[in-house]
Design an enzyme around this catalytic site. Structure first.
Site, PDB file in Angstrom:
ATOM      1  N   CYS A  94      -4.571  -8.612   4.750  1.00  0.00           N
ATOM      2  CA  CYS A  94      -5.680  -8.865   5.681  1.00  0.00           C
ATOM      3  C   CYS A  94      -5.291  -9.874   6.752  1.00  0.00           C
ATOM      4  N   CYS A  99      -6.836  -6.871   8.693  1.00  0.00           N
ATOM      5  CA  CYS A  99      -8.121  -7.164   9.342  1.00  0.00           C
ATOM      6  C   CYS A  99      -8.001  -8.125  10.525  1.00  0.00           C
ATOM      7  N   LYS A 102      -5.800  -7.013  13.518  1.00  0.00           N
ATOM      8  CA  LYS A 102      -6.508  -5.841  14.060  1.00  0.00           C
ATOM      9  C   LYS A 102      -7.733  -6.266  14.867  1.00  0.00           C
ATOM     10  N   TYR A 236      -9.360   4.903   8.958  1.00  0.00           N
ATOM     11  CA  TYR A 236      -9.686   3.617   9.558  1.00  0.00           C
ATOM     12  C   TYR A 236      -8.574   3.150  10.513  1.00  0.00           C
ATOM     13  N   GLU A 240      -8.643   2.760  14.601  1.00  0.00           N
ATOM     14  CA  GLU A 240      -8.697   1.391  15.140  1.00  0.00           C
ATOM     15  C   GLU A 240      -7.493   1.106  16.050  1.00  0.00           C
ATOM     16  N   HIS A 503     -36.219  -8.587  20.068  1.00  0.00           N
ATOM     17  CA  HIS A 503     -36.038  -7.853  21.316  1.00  0.00           C
ATOM     18  C   HIS A 503     -35.421  -8.751  22.373  1.00  0.00           C
ATOM     19  N   GLU A 508     -32.448  -4.156  16.408  1.00  0.00           N
ATOM     20  CA  GLU A 508     -33.881  -3.862  16.279  1.00  0.00           C
ATOM     21  C   GLU A 508     -34.139  -2.357  16.258  1.00  0.00           C
TER      22      GLU A 508
HETATM   23  P1  FAD Z   1      -3.152  -7.704  -0.367  1.00  0.00           P
HETATM   24  O1  FAD Z   1      -3.980  -8.475   0.580  1.00  0.00           O
HETATM   25  O2  FAD Z   1      -2.371  -6.571   0.170  1.00  0.00           O
HETATM   26  O3  FAD Z   1      -2.193  -8.751  -1.080  1.00  0.00           O
HETATM   27  C1  FAD Z   1      -1.209  -8.379  -1.994  1.00  0.00           C
HETATM   28  C2  FAD Z   1      -0.068  -9.366  -1.910  1.00  0.00           C
HETATM   29  O4  FAD Z   1       0.777  -9.193  -3.044  1.00  0.00           O
HETATM   30  C3  FAD Z   1       0.817  -9.152  -0.694  1.00  0.00           C
HETATM   31  O5  FAD Z   1       1.118 -10.369  -0.072  1.00  0.00           O
HETATM   32  C4  FAD Z   1       2.074  -8.517  -1.280  1.00  0.00           C
HETATM   33  O6  FAD Z   1       3.208  -8.734  -0.488  1.00  0.00           O
HETATM   34  C5  FAD Z   1       2.134  -9.203  -2.626  1.00  0.00           C
HETATM   35  N1  FAD Z   1       2.914  -8.499  -3.631  1.00  0.00           N
HETATM   36  C6  FAD Z   1       2.999  -7.169  -3.839  1.00  0.00           C
HETATM   37  N2  FAD Z   1       3.756  -6.918  -4.915  1.00  0.00           N
HETATM   38  C7  FAD Z   1       4.165  -8.120  -5.392  1.00  0.00           C
HETATM   39  C8  FAD Z   1       4.957  -8.519  -6.499  1.00  0.00           C
HETATM   40  N3  FAD Z   1       5.468  -7.625  -7.343  1.00  0.00           N
HETATM   41  N4  FAD Z   1       5.178  -9.837  -6.698  1.00  0.00           N
HETATM   42  C9  FAD Z   1       4.661 -10.764  -5.858  1.00  0.00           C
HETATM   43  N5  FAD Z   1       3.890 -10.435  -4.801  1.00  0.00           N
HETATM   44  C10 FAD Z   1       3.640  -9.129  -4.581  1.00  0.00           C
HETATM   45  N6  FAD Z   1     -10.343  -4.688   5.136  1.00  0.00           N
HETATM   46  C11 FAD Z   1     -11.541  -5.122   5.581  1.00  0.00           C
HETATM   47  O7  FAD Z   1     -12.398  -5.483   4.775  1.00  0.00           O
HETATM   48  N7  FAD Z   1     -11.837  -5.193   6.923  1.00  0.00           N
HETATM   49  C12 FAD Z   1     -10.934  -4.826   7.857  1.00  0.00           C
HETATM   50  O8  FAD Z   1     -11.226  -4.893   9.049  1.00  0.00           O
HETATM   51  C13 FAD Z   1      -9.670  -4.364   7.427  1.00  0.00           C
HETATM   52  N8  FAD Z   1      -8.750  -4.017   8.328  1.00  0.00           N
HETATM   53  C14 FAD Z   1      -7.517  -3.613   7.890  1.00  0.00           C
HETATM   54  C15 FAD Z   1      -6.575  -3.249   8.852  1.00  0.00           C
HETATM   55  C16 FAD Z   1      -5.332  -2.837   8.455  1.00  0.00           C
HETATM   56  C17 FAD Z   1      -4.318  -2.465   9.499  1.00  0.00           C
HETATM   57  C18 FAD Z   1      -5.006  -2.790   7.068  1.00  0.00           C
HETATM   58  C19 FAD Z   1      -3.638  -2.366   6.631  1.00  0.00           C
HETATM   59  C20 FAD Z   1      -5.929  -3.130   6.115  1.00  0.00           C
HETATM   60  C21 FAD Z   1      -7.205  -3.540   6.521  1.00  0.00           C
HETATM   61  N9  FAD Z   1      -8.184  -3.893   5.602  1.00  0.00           N
HETATM   62  C22 FAD Z   1      -9.410  -4.306   6.034  1.00  0.00           C
HETATM   63  C23 FAD Z   1      -7.939  -3.786   4.148  1.00  0.00           C
HETATM   64  C24 FAD Z   1      -7.595  -5.154   3.551  1.00  0.00           C
HETATM   65  O9  FAD Z   1      -6.524  -5.737   4.252  1.00  0.00           O
HETATM   66  C25 FAD Z   1      -7.231  -4.968   2.079  1.00  0.00           C
HETATM   67  O10 FAD Z   1      -8.283  -4.296   1.431  1.00  0.00           O
HETATM   68  C26 FAD Z   1      -6.999  -6.301   1.379  1.00  0.00           C
HETATM   69  O11 FAD Z   1      -6.004  -7.049   2.005  1.00  0.00           O
HETATM   70  C27 FAD Z   1      -6.620  -6.045  -0.082  1.00  0.00           C
HETATM   71  O12 FAD Z   1      -6.391  -7.259  -0.735  1.00  0.00           O
HETATM   72  P2  FAD Z   1      -5.491  -7.328  -2.057  1.00  0.00           P
HETATM   73  O13 FAD Z   1      -5.658  -8.693  -2.585  1.00  0.00           O
HETATM   74  O14 FAD Z   1      -5.800  -6.186  -2.929  1.00  0.00           O
HETATM   75  O15 FAD Z   1      -4.009  -7.098  -1.563  1.00  0.00           O
HETATM   76  P1  NAP Z   2      -7.154   6.385   5.223  1.00  0.00           P
HETATM   77  O1  NAP Z   2      -8.420   5.818   5.743  1.00  0.00           O
HETATM   78  O2  NAP Z   2      -7.091   6.922   3.866  1.00  0.00           O
HETATM   79  O3  NAP Z   2      -6.705   7.544   6.256  1.00  0.00           O
HETATM   80  C1  NAP Z   2      -5.486   8.217   6.130  1.00  0.00           C
HETATM   81  C2  NAP Z   2      -5.415   9.291   7.206  1.00  0.00           C
HETATM   82  O4  NAP Z   2      -4.104   9.844   7.226  1.00  0.00           O
HETATM   83  C3  NAP Z   2      -6.369  10.440   6.965  1.00  0.00           C
HETATM   84  O5  NAP Z   2      -6.861  10.873   8.206  1.00  0.00           O
HETATM   85  C4  NAP Z   2      -5.465  11.485   6.325  1.00  0.00           C
HETATM   86  O6  NAP Z   2      -5.872  12.802   6.558  1.00  0.00           O
HETATM   87  C5  NAP Z   2      -4.168  11.255   7.058  1.00  0.00           C
HETATM   88  N1  NAP Z   2      -2.993  11.683   6.328  1.00  0.00           N
HETATM   89  C6  NAP Z   2      -2.674  11.430   5.031  1.00  0.00           C
HETATM   90  N2  NAP Z   2      -1.468  11.947   4.731  1.00  0.00           N
HETATM   91  C7  NAP Z   2      -1.025  12.549   5.851  1.00  0.00           C
HETATM   92  C8  NAP Z   2       0.158  13.263   6.168  1.00  0.00           C
HETATM   93  N3  NAP Z   2       1.125  13.454   5.275  1.00  0.00           N
HETATM   94  N4  NAP Z   2       0.293  13.747   7.431  1.00  0.00           N
HETATM   95  C9  NAP Z   2      -0.676  13.554   8.353  1.00  0.00           C
HETATM   96  N5  NAP Z   2      -1.817  12.889   8.110  1.00  0.00           N
HETATM   97  C10 NAP Z   2      -1.982  12.383   6.877  1.00  0.00           C
HETATM   98  O7  NAP Z   2      -5.970   5.340   5.312  1.00  0.00           O
HETATM   99  P2  NAP Z   2      -5.642   4.217   6.351  1.00  0.00           P
HETATM  100  O8  NAP Z   2      -6.280   4.477   7.673  1.00  0.00           O
HETATM  101  O9  NAP Z   2      -4.167   4.076   6.286  1.00  0.00           O
HETATM  102  O10 NAP Z   2      -6.336   2.943   5.723  1.00  0.00           O
HETATM  103  C11 NAP Z   2      -6.059   2.516   4.383  1.00  0.00           C
HETATM  104  C12 NAP Z   2      -7.206   1.710   3.836  1.00  0.00           C
HETATM  105  O11 NAP Z   2      -7.246   0.439   4.469  1.00  0.00           O
HETATM  106  C13 NAP Z   2      -8.563   2.330   4.101  1.00  0.00           C
HETATM  107  O12 NAP Z   2      -8.957   3.134   3.022  1.00  0.00           O
HETATM  108  C14 NAP Z   2      -9.483   1.151   4.268  1.00  0.00           C
HETATM  109  O13 NAP Z   2     -10.193   0.896   3.093  1.00  0.00           O
HETATM  110  C15 NAP Z   2      -8.576  -0.006   4.590  1.00  0.00           C
HETATM  111  N6  NAP Z   2      -8.876  -0.396   5.979  1.00  0.00           N
HETATM  112  C16 NAP Z   2     -10.103  -0.907   6.267  1.00  0.00           C
HETATM  113  C17 NAP Z   2     -10.416  -1.234   7.581  1.00  0.00           C
HETATM  114  C18 NAP Z   2     -11.758  -1.775   7.929  1.00  0.00           C
HETATM  115  O14 NAP Z   2     -12.468  -2.225   7.047  1.00  0.00           O
HETATM  116  N7  NAP Z   2     -12.143  -1.766   9.186  1.00  0.00           N
HETATM  117  C19 NAP Z   2      -9.487  -1.036   8.563  1.00  0.00           C
HETATM  118  C20 NAP Z   2      -8.252  -0.519   8.230  1.00  0.00           C
HETATM  119  C21 NAP Z   2      -7.961  -0.216   6.928  1.00  0.00           C
HETATM  120  P3  NAP Z   2      -6.729  13.631   5.477  1.00  0.00           P
HETATM  121  O15 NAP Z   2      -8.148  13.221   5.679  1.00  0.00           O
HETATM  122  O16 NAP Z   2      -6.434  15.031   5.838  1.00  0.00           O
HETATM  123  O17 NAP Z   2      -6.190  13.260   4.122  1.00  0.00           O
END
Ligand code: FAD
Ligand code: NAP
Length: 530
Positions: A94, A99, A102, A236, A240, A503, A508
């Site tokens: 995140c 997040c 982004k 997502y 985005e 408003h 609203e």
């Molecule tokens: P993470 O935050 O991924 O943390 C896991 C950590 O563990 C990482 O630092 C990783 O390197 C470490 N790790 C992995 N394996 C090991 C190991 N074996 N030993 C030690 N360390 C390890 N969510 C929202 O709510 N709002 C958003 O707007 C949003 N935007 C997103 C945009 C993008 C581009 C992405 C990719 C995700 C977004 N998300 C958003 C999703 C959000 O980031 C994740 O849901 C959240 O970070 C998950 O938290 P976590 O604790 O499960 O894992």
């Molecule tokens: P996602 O939401 O699961 O979307 C993946 C997309 O890739 C789908 O459109 C999927 O299509 C397509 N896809 C999968 N395999 C493919 C392939 N082999 N070739 C071409 N297209 C393929 O995943 P994500 O956008 O990577 O995000 C991951 C997670 O991060 C999300 O589930 C979300 O929870 C979290 N996230 C949250 C936010 C937020 O809160 N604003 C922002 C970013 C990320 P199909 O529908 O056909 O499978």
């Protein structure tokens, strides 16, 4: 002394308190249907009360809460560089590659739009034609902010006396984790383990994807400006990223394999798509990438096929894969601890965050069929620590979690989609209220209002319990957040209609709903204040 042992349908959670006074917590979990083996560990022999593997949203929240409750905690965090070589600091997805960067880039894009709006409001830009965005400035500012958060996170862990180990964790057995650090191997034993390793982006299995493609791991720190970009994936991240790239002035194309935002209300997904197209984002529907090649001039030639296998090519500066994420469980050697993974072979199917091994828990993106969202990971982590080390009994409610897609015109949602409500309760039991609305801010710049739409999904009978709320428009996340709390309190359409609005706001509009889809009446607004 502590014992952690578990019998079928009844969990006995023995734990030492941190002063070593022995006490026993007995908990019955009636729906815990797995056959569980009895395992026990001796509290005096272990180094920590809790070892957290993964210092991201969920892991850090759990660790900080646990130490606040007096537990001795270690957090392991390690970032494996992306194939492009991108790596980052403590804090997880995140903060570093999710997040936060982004939202900052989304904001940069919105500001660009606001500059255009501002002219209509009388702001004068003598050099208006020359206004352009500088990628490097934005990238550097975003990365500087991330570094400051990395630093604050480390300080916070130190202040809270959480031991932070910059090492890759793997299970040696059910009671021991090995941390591979720059200094060498370190073995850690604990009463409880928390798997919070999150996930990393997937690459498609096509030639050139890993060599030449980038993912969300790389885009926020890309050294050169992204230029003309193909975004593969319409979830997502795809929407985005394509949205902010277009907003920053780059040509952006989204490749959609099946439908946009699968799993979301599809009417809303269509409107989000149309709003993006209106801003100039291109969409390739029903297409799959086939190969990526690098041209002599450094550009990338992408080849893809449509649903009837016709082949197409085009040249881009950047190809961004946003096709979902894989949980990082393979690297953990879960088999050494006996932790089972679920259907897809990667995620952990935990009951109340407890894996099939009773003293090993999991939170966040690593969980099977749970929303991959930061606040979900944080909330589940905190509640878990309160249950393990405090007197907490509350369990995580994964239903009705609000979310927002930060597309140029944002889409916020909580609860059921129209399709899901109809599937669960039947068409004749569900009522859909809907409305188009006109944000006051859009009038003077004469911005397109045709995508500003909201929907309330409700039960048809009685007071009409609200099942879902959907909103497309500016600040959708801010709008939906409050209504998510109302839904938690069993919001009804009656209550919504009885709420006096503020408003002129866009939120609203939810209090003004009165047209059902079933009525066939025109949901377009007559005026702003009627
Ligand atoms: P993470 O935050 O991924 O943390 C896991 C950590 O563990 C990482 O630092 C990783 O390197 C470490 N790790 C992995 N394996 C090991 C190991 N074996 N030993 C030690 N360390 C390890 N969510 C929202 O709510 N709002 C958003 O707007 C949003 N935007 C997103 C945009 C993008 C581009 C992405 C990719 C995700 C977004 N998300 C958003 C999703 C959000 O980031 C994740 O849901 C959240 O970070 C998950 O938290 P976590 O604790 O499960 O894992
Ligand atoms: P996602 O939401 O699961 O979307 C993946 C997309 O890739 C789908 O459109 C999927 O299509 C397509 N896809 C999968 N395999 C493919 C392939 N082999 N070739 C071409 N297209 C393929 O995943 P994500 O956008 O990577 O995000 C991951 C997670 O991060 C999300 O589930 C979300 O929870 C979290 N996230 C949250 C936010 C937020 O809160 N604003 C922002 C970013 C990320 P199909 O529908 O056909 O499978």
């Amino acid at each position: 002394m502590a014992s952690v042992f578990c019998l079928r349908n009844v969990i006995f959670r023995g734990t030492c308190n941190v002063n070593s006074t022995k006490f026993l917590v007995l908990k019955s979990v009636a729906n815990h249907s797995r056959s569980l083996s009895i395992s026990s560990i001796n509290c005096n022999d272990v180094e920590f009360d809790l070892v957290v593997i993964g210092g991201g949203s969920g892991g850090l929240a759990a660790a900080k809460e646990a130490t606040t409750l007096g537990a001795k905690v270690a957090v392991l965090d390690y970032v494996t560089p992306s194939p492009l070589g991108t790596k980052w600091g403590l804090g997880g997805t995140c903060v570093n590659v999710g997040c936060i960067p982004k939202k900052l880039m989304h904001q940069a894009a919105l500001l660009g739009e606001s500059i255009q709006d501002a002219k209509s409001y009388g702001w004068q830009f003598p050099q208006a034609e020359n206004i352009r965005h500088d990628w490097e400035t934005l990238k550097d500012a975003v990365q500087a902010h991330i570094k400051s958060v990395n630093w604050v996170t480390r300080v916070e862990l130190r202040d809270k006396k959480v031991e932070y180990i910059n090492g890759l964790g793997t299970f040696v057995n059910a009671n021991t984790v090995s941390a591979t650090t720059k200094q060498g191997e370190r073995t850690l034993t604990a009463k409880y383990f928390l798997i919070a390793v999150g996930g990393r982006p997937r690459y498609p299995d096509i030639p050139g994807a890993v060599e030449y493609g980038v993912t969300s791991d790389d885009i926020f720190s890309l050294q050169k400006e992204p230029g003309r970009t193909l975004v593969v994936g319409a979830g997502y991240i795809g929407l985005e990223c394509a949205g902010f790239l277009k907003g920053l002035g780059y040509d952006a194309t989204v490749m959609v394999r099946s439908v946009v935002l699968r799993g979301f209300d599809q009417q809303m997904a269509h409107i989000v798509t149309a709003a993006m197209q209106d801003r100039g984002v291109n969409f390739l529907f029903k297409c799959k990438p086939k190969k990526i090649e690098k041209l002599d001039n450094g550009q990338l030639k992408a080849t893809w096929v449509n649903e009837v296998n016709e082949e197409f090519t085009d040249v881009f500066d950047t190809v961004l894969f946003a096709i979902g994420r894989r949980a990082l469980t393979r690297e953990l050697k879960l088999e050494n601890a006996g932790v089972k993974v679920a259907g897809d072979g990667e995620k952990i199917d935990a009951v109340n965050e407890q894996s099939n091994v009773p003293h090993i828990y999991a939170v966040g993106d690593v969980l099977y069929k749970k929303p991959e969202l930061t606040p979900v990971a944080i909330h589940a982590g905190r509640l878990l620590s309160r249950r393990l080390f405090g007197n907490g009994a509350a369990t995580m409610d994964y239903d009705n979690v609000a979310t927002t897609i930060f597309s140029p015109l944002e889409y916020g949602a909580v609860g059921l989609s129209e399709e899901e409500a109809v599937k669960r309760f039947g068409e004749d039991k569900v009522e859909i209220y809907h409305a188009y609305y006109k944000p006051t801010e859009f009038f003077i710049p004469q911005k397109n209002i045709s995508h500003c739409y909201l929907k309330v999904v409700a039960m048809r009978d009685g007071e009409q319990k609200v099942l879902g709320m959907h909103f497309i428009g500016p600040q959708a996340g801010e709008v939906i957040q409050g209504f998510a709390a109302a839904i938690k309190c069993n919001l009804t359409v009656n209550a919504l209609m009885g709420t006096v609005g503020i408003h002129p706001t866009i939120a609203e509009e939810f209090t003004r709903i009165n047209i059902t889809k079933r009525s066939g009446k025109d949901p377009n607004p007559a005026s702003c204040c009627s």
